[in-house]
Design a protein around this motif. Sequence first.
Motif, PDB file in Angstrom:
ATOM      1  N   ALA A 128      25.510  26.028 -25.831  1.00 29.28           N
ATOM      2  CA  ALA A 128      24.122  25.714 -26.122  1.00 29.28           C
ATOM      3  C   ALA A 128      23.231  25.857 -24.897  1.00 29.28           C
ATOM      4  O   ALA A 128      22.106  26.302 -25.004  1.00 29.28           O
ATOM      5  N   TYR A 129      23.714  25.477 -23.737  1.00 28.43           N
ATOM      6  CA  TYR A 129      22.861  25.545 -22.556  1.00 28.43           C
ATOM      7  C   TYR A 129      23.340  26.542 -21.509  1.00 28.43           C
ATOM      8  O   TYR A 129      22.762  26.621 -20.440  1.00 28.43           O
ATOM      9  N   GLN A 130      24.388  27.285 -21.803  1.00 29.41           N
ATOM     10  CA  GLN A 130      24.864  28.290 -20.860  1.00 29.41           C
ATOM     11  C   GLN A 130      24.995  29.657 -21.530  1.00 29.41           C
ATOM     12  O   GLN A 130      25.832  30.458 -21.142  1.00 29.41           O
ATOM     13  N   GLY A 131      24.169  29.902 -22.495  1.00 27.28           N
ATOM     14  CA  GLY A 131      24.239  31.152 -23.235  1.00 27.28           C
ATOM     15  C   GLY A 131      24.125  32.384 -22.356  1.00 27.28           C
ATOM     16  O   GLY A 131      24.845  33.368 -22.565  1.00 27.28           O
ATOM     17  N   HIS A 132      23.259  32.332 -21.376  1.00 25.55           N
ATOM     18  CA  HIS A 132      23.083  33.496 -20.498  1.00 25.55           C
ATOM     19  C   HIS A 132      24.328  33.746 -19.657  1.00 25.55           C
ATOM     20  O   HIS A 132      24.701  34.898 -19.407  1.00 25.55           O
ATOM     21  N   MET A 133      24.980  32.663 -19.230  1.00 24.20           N
ATOM     22  CA  MET A 133      26.207  32.824 -18.444  1.00 24.20           C
ATOM     23  C   MET A 133      27.301  33.465 -19.293  1.00 24.20           C
ATOM     24  O   MET A 133      28.009  34.359 -18.833  1.00 24.20           O
ATOM     25  N   PHE A 134      27.425  33.022 -20.545  1.00 27.97           N
ATOM     26  CA  PHE A 134      28.440  33.593 -21.421  1.00 27.97           C
ATOM     27  C   PHE A 134      28.118  35.047 -21.753  1.00 27.97           C
ATOM     28  O   PHE A 134      29.013  35.885 -21.815  1.00 27.97           O
ATOM     29  N   GLN A 135      26.846  35.355 -21.945  1.00 27.48           N
ATOM     30  CA  GLN A 135      26.464  36.743 -22.212  1.00 27.48           C
ATOM     31  C   GLN A 135      26.722  37.624 -21.000  1.00 27.48           C
ATOM     32  O   GLN A 135      27.165  38.770 -21.132  1.00 27.48           O
ATOM     33  N   ALA A 136      26.446  37.089 -19.820  1.00 35.65           N
ATOM     34  CA  ALA A 136      26.717  37.849 -18.591  1.00 35.65           C
ATOM     35  C   ALA A 136      28.210  38.124 -18.458  1.00 35.65           C
ATOM     36  O   ALA A 136      28.623  39.244 -18.118  1.00 35.65           O
ATOM     37  N   ARG A 137      29.025  37.114 -18.751  1.00 35.39           N
ATOM     38  CA  ARG A 137      30.476  37.308 -18.656  1.00 35.39           C
ATOM     39  C   ARG A 137      30.951  38.338 -19.681  1.00 35.39           C
ATOM     40  O   ARG A 137      31.788  39.187 -19.363  1.00 35.39           O
ATOM     41  N   ASN A 138      30.405  38.289 -20.886  1.00 29.30           N
ATOM     42  CA  ASN A 138      30.755  39.289 -21.901  1.00 29.30           C
ATOM     43  C   ASN A 138      30.418  40.697 -21.417  1.00 29.30           C
ATOM     44  O   ASN A 138      31.202  41.631 -21.602  1.00 29.30           O
ATOM     45  N   ALA A 139      29.249  40.841 -20.809  1.00 31.64           N
ATOM     46  CA  ALA A 139      28.834  42.152 -20.301  1.00 31.64           C
ATOM     47  C   ALA A 139      29.764  42.612 -19.177  1.00 31.64           C
ATOM     48  O   ALA A 139      30.109  43.798 -19.091  1.00 31.64           O
ATOM     49  N   LEU A 140      30.179  41.691 -18.329  1.00 32.85           N
ATOM     50  CA  LEU A 140      31.098  42.045 -17.249  1.00 32.85           C
ATOM     51  C   LEU A 140      32.455  42.468 -17.792  1.00 32.85           C
ATOM     52  O   LEU A 140      33.060  43.422 -17.299  1.00 32.85           O
ATOM     53  N   TYR A 141      32.946  41.776 -18.819  1.00 33.69           N
ATOM     54  CA  TYR A 141      34.207  42.187 -19.438  1.00 33.69           C
ATOM     55  C   TYR A 141      34.078  43.576 -20.074  1.00 33.69           C
ATOM     56  O   TYR A 141      35.005  44.383 -20.008  1.00 33.69           O
ATOM     57  N   ALA A 142      32.931  43.855 -20.678  1.00 33.85           N
ATOM     58  CA  ALA A 142      32.708  45.182 -21.265  1.00 33.85           C
ATOM     59  C   ALA A 142      32.681  46.252 -20.161  1.00 33.85           C
ATOM     60  O   ALA A 142      33.268  47.329 -20.318  1.00 33.85           O
ATOM     61  N   ALA A 143      32.026  45.950 -19.051  1.00 29.95           N
ATOM     62  CA  ALA A 143      31.988  46.889 -17.932  1.00 29.95           C
ATOM     63  C   ALA A 143      33.389  47.120 -17.380  1.00 29.95           C
ATOM     64  O   ALA A 143      33.774  48.258 -17.083  1.00 29.95           O
TER      65      ALA A 143
END
Length: 79
Positions: free
Chosen positions: A27-42
């Motif tokens: 709920a309050y760390q959505g950007h961190m989780f999205q950033a981590r998802n993007a890093l895993y995709a990279a």
Amino acid sequence: MTLSKTRAAIMAGVLLASGAASGVALAYQGHMFQARNALYAARSQLLAARHNKGGHRVAALRAVDAAIAQVNIGIRVGR
């Protein structure tokens, strides 16, 4: 399914499971989780690349791994 696709599928599953286990953190760390998802995709794309590109592919993998580690630390600290 190729090895890199299998790795990507496993990583996606782990991310989904970790997100479900930390519902409040989402709920309050959505950007961190999205950033981590993007890093895993990279990371997945770098692993799928065929050649080392003069050492730059390996260097990029190390940088992405370091960034993932930092994001994970930030998520833990933010809880």
